[in-house]
Enzyme design. Structure first.
Site, PDB file in Angstrom:
ATOM      1  N   GLU A 150       0.866  -1.180  -0.010  1.00 42.41           N
ATOM      2  CA  GLU A 150      -0.116   0.019   0.144  1.00 42.41           C
ATOM      3  C   GLU A 150       0.785   1.269  -0.067  1.00 42.41           C
ATOM      4  OE1 GLU A 150      -2.657   2.663  -0.327  1.00 42.41           O
ATOM      5  OE2 GLU A 150      -3.453   0.624   0.168  1.00 42.41           O
ATOM      6  N   ASP A 177      -9.132   0.726  -7.464  1.00 47.37           N
ATOM      7  CA  ASP A 177      -9.633   2.107  -8.192  1.00 47.37           C
ATOM      8  C   ASP A 177     -10.188   1.655  -9.804  1.00 47.37           C
ATOM      9  OD1 ASP A 177     -10.336   4.558  -9.536  1.00 47.37           O
ATOM     10  OD2 ASP A 177      -8.814   5.601  -7.982  1.00 47.37           O
ATOM     11  N   LYS A 197     -13.183   6.614 -16.491  1.00 42.98           N
ATOM     12  CA  LYS A 197     -12.854   7.034 -17.896  1.00 42.98           C
ATOM     13  C   LYS A 197     -11.790   6.705 -18.651  1.00 42.98           C
ATOM     14  CE  LYS A 197     -14.269  11.726 -15.756  1.00 42.98           C
ATOM     15  NZ  LYS A 197     -13.579  12.978 -15.275  1.00 42.98           N
ATOM     16  N   ASP A 221     -16.545  -4.479  -6.576  1.00 45.06           N
ATOM     17  CA  ASP A 221     -18.150  -4.381  -6.593  1.00 45.06           C
ATOM     18  C   ASP A 221     -18.604  -3.529  -7.919  1.00 45.06           C
ATOM     19  OD1 ASP A 221     -16.688  -1.937  -5.625  1.00 45.06           O
ATOM     20  OD2 ASP A 221     -18.613  -1.103  -5.473  1.00 45.06           O
ATOM     21  N   THR A 235     -12.591  -7.821   2.594  1.00 41.75           N
ATOM     22  CA  THR A 235     -12.067  -6.656   2.817  1.00 41.75           C
ATOM     23  C   THR A 235     -12.832  -5.566   3.580  1.00 41.75           C
ATOM     24  OG1 THR A 235     -12.708  -5.265   0.923  1.00 41.75           O
ATOM     25  CG2 THR A 235     -10.976  -6.930   0.647  1.00 41.75           C
ATOM     26  N   GLU A 244     -15.464  -4.511   1.169  1.00 41.94           N
ATOM     27  CA  GLU A 244     -16.427  -5.759   0.750  1.00 41.94           C
ATOM     28  C   GLU A 244     -17.354  -5.590   1.662  1.00 41.94           C
ATOM     29  OE1 GLU A 244     -16.296 -10.397  -0.263  1.00 41.94           O
ATOM     30  OE2 GLU A 244     -14.478  -9.367   0.197  1.00 41.94           O
TER      31      GLU A 244
END
Length: 214
Positions: A69, A118, A122, A154, A191, A194
């Site tokens: 991360e 993410d 676009k 999701d 997560t 989630e």
């Protein structure tokens, strides 16, 4: 969702080198030495606050895990979990996941987890999606032959895009679920995202894909 900046996070991460690996580029190709065993290595790119990777490490002590991360204000929450209940098979890396080849050699990793990345919806941001072809090449360069990616989201649009991207790259689709929480999939570790999304009744998508020896 706005990220709350924690100015003290970077210093805290430096205080626990036994959990947050410092200078990981020096361990490239030698992760078994870092963990002091020959267990397979699984990594999560974009580990967030660490609920998933911590749960996986606790459930599977015969596998080594690394949570990656880049946001220090986020990964410090994963560190807190390890401080409270240390696991010998779990390490953290506070690095940019776009530079994995700097820290892992070919055959270092057996599986890559991508959870709720993410979606970059676009079209002009397509190259930033973690399932874009350049990222698939990046994972291939550190995975063992026939290594795997396990992907959850999701976002239906990102999932559909990712399935196409995996297929066009030549990956084998081993498992696909269009509604994970209403399937017979067992031992799912959630997560933080989630838990939040599924509690609202949102569908969770999941797939497992495998690189094929060329």
């Amino acid at each position: 969702m706005r990220l709350r900046h924690k100015p003290w996070a970077k210093d805290k991460l430096l205080q626990y080198p036994q959990y947050v690996v410092q200078n990981p580029e020096t361990i490239k190709g030698k992760w078994n030495e870092e963990f002091q065993n020959d267990h397979p290595l699984h990594i999560e790119v974009g580990t967030g606050k660490g609920q998933f990777i911590y749960g996986m490490a606790k459930a599977n002590p015969e596998i080594n895990y690394i949570g990656i991360e880049m946001q220090d204000s986020v990964i410090v929450s994963a560190l807190d979990k390890i401080i409270e209940d240390p696991l010998p098979n779990l390490k953290l890396l506070n690095i940019d996941g776009t530079n994995l080849q700097e820290y892992f050699a070919k055959d270092d990793v057996e599986r890559v987890y991508l959870n709720f990345s993410d979606p970059w919806p676009k079209k002009r941001h397509e190259k930033r999606r973690l399932t874009y072809k350049t990222f698939l090449k990046l994972y291939e360069d550190i995975l063992v032959d026939n290594g795997e990616i396990h992907f959850k989201t999701d976002n239906q649009g990102l999932f559909e895009y990712s399935l196409r991207s995996f297929s066009e790259y030549g990956l084998l689709l081993k498992f696909v679920s269009l509604d994970l929480h209403n399937s017979d999939f067992e031992n799912n570790i959630m997560t933080e995202y989630e838990e939040k999304f599924s509690s609202r009744g949102q569908r969770i998508y999941r797939c497992e894909v495998q690189y094929q020896t060329k």
